[in-house]
Design a protein around this motif. Structure first.
Motif, PDB file in Angstrom:
ATOM      1  N   ALA A   1      -5.490   4.352  -1.129  1.00  7.17           N
ATOM      2  CA  ALA A   1      -4.694   2.989  -0.861  1.00  7.17           C
ATOM      3  C   ALA A   1      -3.731   2.260  -2.248  1.00  7.17           C
ATOM      4  N   SER A   2      -4.442   2.476  -3.720  1.00  6.14           N
ATOM      5  CA  SER A   2      -4.212   1.653  -4.896  1.00  6.14           C
ATOM      6  C   SER A   2      -3.496   2.705  -5.564  1.00  6.14           C
ATOM      7  N   ARG A   3      -3.767   4.421  -5.381  1.00  5.52           N
ATOM      8  CA  ARG A   3      -3.499   4.856  -6.876  1.00  5.52           C
ATOM      9  C   ARG A   3      -2.998   6.085  -6.546  1.00  5.52           C
ATOM     10  N   THR A   4      -2.016   6.152  -4.846  1.00  2.78           N
ATOM     11  CA  THR A   4      -0.758   7.346  -3.913  1.00  2.78           C
ATOM     12  C   THR A   4       0.227   6.553  -4.083  1.00  2.78           C
ATOM     13  N   ILE A   5       1.234   7.905  -3.667  1.00  6.09           N
ATOM     14  CA  ILE A   5       2.567   7.234  -3.707  1.00  6.09           C
ATOM     15  C   ILE A   5       2.399   7.126  -2.011  1.00  6.09           C
ATOM     16  N   PHE A   6       1.162   7.136  -1.054  1.00  5.97           N
ATOM     17  CA  PHE A   6       1.590   6.992  -0.076  1.00  5.97           C
ATOM     18  C   PHE A   6       0.585   5.690   0.244  1.00  5.97           C
ATOM     19  N   GLY A   7       0.534   5.620  -0.645  1.00  5.75           N
ATOM     20  CA  GLY A   7      -0.904   4.437  -0.653  1.00  5.75           C
ATOM     21  C   GLY A   7      -0.297   2.898  -0.820  1.00  5.75           C
ATOM     22  N   LEU A   8       1.098   3.472  -2.330  1.00  3.50           N
ATOM     23  CA  LEU A   8       2.308   1.817  -2.285  1.00  3.50           C
ATOM     24  C   LEU A   8       3.126   2.185  -1.127  1.00  3.50           C
ATOM     25  N   GLU A   9       3.435   3.606  -0.425  1.00  7.66           N
ATOM     26  CA  GLU A   9       4.142   3.203   1.194  1.00  7.66           C
ATOM     27  C   GLU A   9       3.849   2.996   1.643  1.00  7.66           C
ATOM     28  N   VAL A  10       2.697   2.167   1.596  1.00  5.42           N
ATOM     29  CA  VAL A  10       1.988   2.214   3.259  1.00  5.42           C
ATOM     30  C   VAL A  10       2.696   0.511   2.571  1.00  5.42           C
ATOM     31  N   LYS A  11       2.167   0.035   1.570  1.00 11.06           N
ATOM     32  CA  LYS A  11       1.949  -1.198   1.322  1.00 11.06           C
ATOM     33  C   LYS A  11       3.577  -2.114   1.193  1.00 11.06           C
ATOM     34  N   ALA A  12       4.406  -0.771   0.237  1.00 10.01           N
ATOM     35  CA  ALA A  12       5.725  -1.201   0.704  1.00 10.01           C
ATOM     36  C   ALA A  12       6.258  -1.576   2.198  1.00 10.01           C
ATOM     37  N   VAL A  13       6.329  -0.659   3.080  1.00 12.66           N
ATOM     38  CA  VAL A  13       6.490  -1.068   4.707  1.00 12.66           C
ATOM     39  C   VAL A  13       6.090  -2.417   5.130  1.00 12.66           C
ATOM     40  N   GLY A  14       4.746  -2.189   4.933  1.00 13.26           N
ATOM     41  CA  GLY A  14       3.982  -3.334   5.468  1.00 13.26           C
ATOM     42  C   GLY A  14       4.784  -5.490   4.768  1.00 13.26           C
ATOM     43  N   GLU A  15       5.576  -5.206   4.038  1.00 11.46           N
ATOM     44  CA  GLU A  15       5.964  -6.179   3.319  1.00 11.46           C
ATOM     45  C   GLU A  15       7.507  -6.166   3.895  1.00 11.46           C
ATOM     46  N   ASP A  16       8.099  -5.104   2.938  1.00 11.85           N
ATOM     47  CA  ASP A  16       9.668  -5.319   3.534  1.00 11.85           C
ATOM     48  C   ASP A  16       9.959  -4.141   4.211  1.00 11.85           C
ATOM     49  N   PRO A  17      10.210  -3.553   5.173  1.00  8.45           N
ATOM     50  CA  PRO A  17      10.682  -2.386   5.525  1.00  8.45           C
ATOM     51  C   PRO A  17      11.526  -1.938   5.135  1.00  8.45           C
ATOM     52  N   ASP A  18      12.949  -3.384   5.654  1.00  4.51           N
ATOM     53  CA  ASP A  18      13.890  -2.580   5.034  1.00  4.51           C
ATOM     54  C   ASP A  18      14.088  -2.212   3.523  1.00  4.51           C
ATOM     55  N   ALA A  19      13.827  -3.368   2.747  1.00  2.00           N
ATOM     56  CA  ALA A  19      13.626  -3.258   1.057  1.00  2.00           C
ATOM     57  C   ALA A  19      13.034  -1.193   0.797  1.00  2.00           C
ATOM     58  N   ALA A  20      12.352  -1.508   1.586  1.00  2.00           N
ATOM     59  CA  ALA A  20      10.845   0.536   1.064  1.00  2.00           C
ATOM     60  C   ALA A  20      12.424   1.102   1.668  1.00  2.00           C
ATOM     61  N   ALA A  21      12.721   1.163   2.926  1.00  2.00           N
ATOM     62  CA  ALA A  21      13.414   1.654   3.611  1.00  2.00           C
ATOM     63  C   ALA A  21      15.716   2.451   2.408  1.00  2.00           C
ATOM     64  N   ALA A  22      15.394   1.173   1.861  1.00  2.00           N
ATOM     65  CA  ALA A  22      16.809   1.397   0.952  1.00  2.00           C
ATOM     66  C   ALA A  22      16.459   2.160  -0.269  1.00  2.00           C
TER      67      ALA A  22
END
Length: 311
Positions: A167-188
């Protein structure tokens, strides 16, 4: 009353709390990933109950580890409906989640009744033996409380370390947090929001199924309808208490398990107190913690909101 002053009482309570927390650890970790990705996955109770029944029916003629694994896969299969209906077809997450819970409870109750003869012997499995840690399990009081548990518990504790790192040290974990906070910004920024939410939801179903399987094979050994006793919803409370933290969810699961074990053990001390009152202790404590933690808890901003790709 004097039993409260004995070390063995509290040793048994801590040990019992860790055993009772084990299914909640699996379920709450998986659900934390889903909610951090923005998916309000309220079907957790359904994943647990279907994982419990499936694990029993597989483990009965084979071996417990295989039943445990298949129980997780059964929960993931049910979670696939959440992916299809809410992530792919944009249906309301709350409605779909409750629907999956009802589906899981109803389906397992029906299957259990049609496969169990009236008056016949229920299917059951032997509970696992404890896996003691050499030397540490011999420590007075602490050994019995902390270092003598089944492999289901040790696996759950190891899973906390692994998923906390993910959750805190991998790309997948950072992607999970990003899409939960702002999916549009993550998609961009090139993150495949649908893929990440799909993986997080399936992970929630798999770990929820493992939680039900751990309850079935590691604690109870015999299935009954409503076996999970709303533990899926308790895991949801634990996540809020932990402010959507993997480590906090594990601690919250233990806190709830500890006070649940305390309520059970107090039944032998205060025999004149209604059982229902003592069994309500963990829920009362959870309510207090939930009320106190509401001041600083901050849920993911995109939680419960469906993501519709613009292209």
């Amino acid at each position: 009353m004097s039993q409260l002053l004995e070390a063995t009482f509290w040793s048994a309570t801590v040990a019992g709390g860790l055993r009772l927390a084990t299914p909640l650890i699996y379920a709450s970790i998986g659900e934390t990933f889903a909610q951090r990705a923005g998916v309000l996955n309220l079907g957790l109770e359904g994943y647990m109950i279907i994982g419990a029944l499936t694990s029993l029916y597989v483990a009965d003629p084979t071996v417990a580890p295989l039943g445990f694994l298949v129980g997780g896969l059964a929960g993931m299969l049910l979670a696939a409906f959440m992916v299809l209906l809410s992530i792919r077809l944009y249906a309301n997450q709350v409605v779909v989640g409750f629907g999956l819970t009802i589906l899981g409870i109803g389906t397992t109750g029906y299957i259990f009744r049609v496969t169990t003869d009236v008056g016949g012997r229920d299917r059951q499995v032997s509970l696992p033996s404890e896996v003691d840690i050499p030397l540490l399990s011999d420590i007075p009081w602490l050994g019995d409380a902390l270092f003598g548990h089944s492999w289901y518990t040790w696996l759950a504790l190891g899973l906390v370390l692994v998923t906390g790192f993910i959750a805190s040290r991998t790309i997948f974990g950072l992607e999970v947090k990003a899409v939960g906070e702002d999916p549009d910004a993550a998609a961009a920024r090139g993150v495949d929001v649908v893929r990440v939410r799909t993986m997080a939801t399936l992970m929630s179903g798999f770990l929820g199924g493992l939680g039900g399987a751990a309850l079935m094979l590691g604690s109870v050994g015999r299935f009954q309808p409503w076996l999970t006793a709303n533990r899926g919803f308790i895991a949801l409370i634990v996540i809020i208490m932990a402010s959507w933290s993997i480590w906090g969810a594990a601690v919250g699961a233990f806190v709830f398990g500890f006070f649940e074990a305390l309520g059970f053990n107090l039944n032998n001390v205060f025999v004149d107190v209604p059982v229902e009152g003592l069994n309500a202790i963990p829920f009362f404590v959870a309510l207090l913690i939930l009320t106190a933690s509401a001041r600083w808890a901050r849920m993911p901003r995109g939680l419960g909101e469906n993501y519709v790709p613009t292209v």
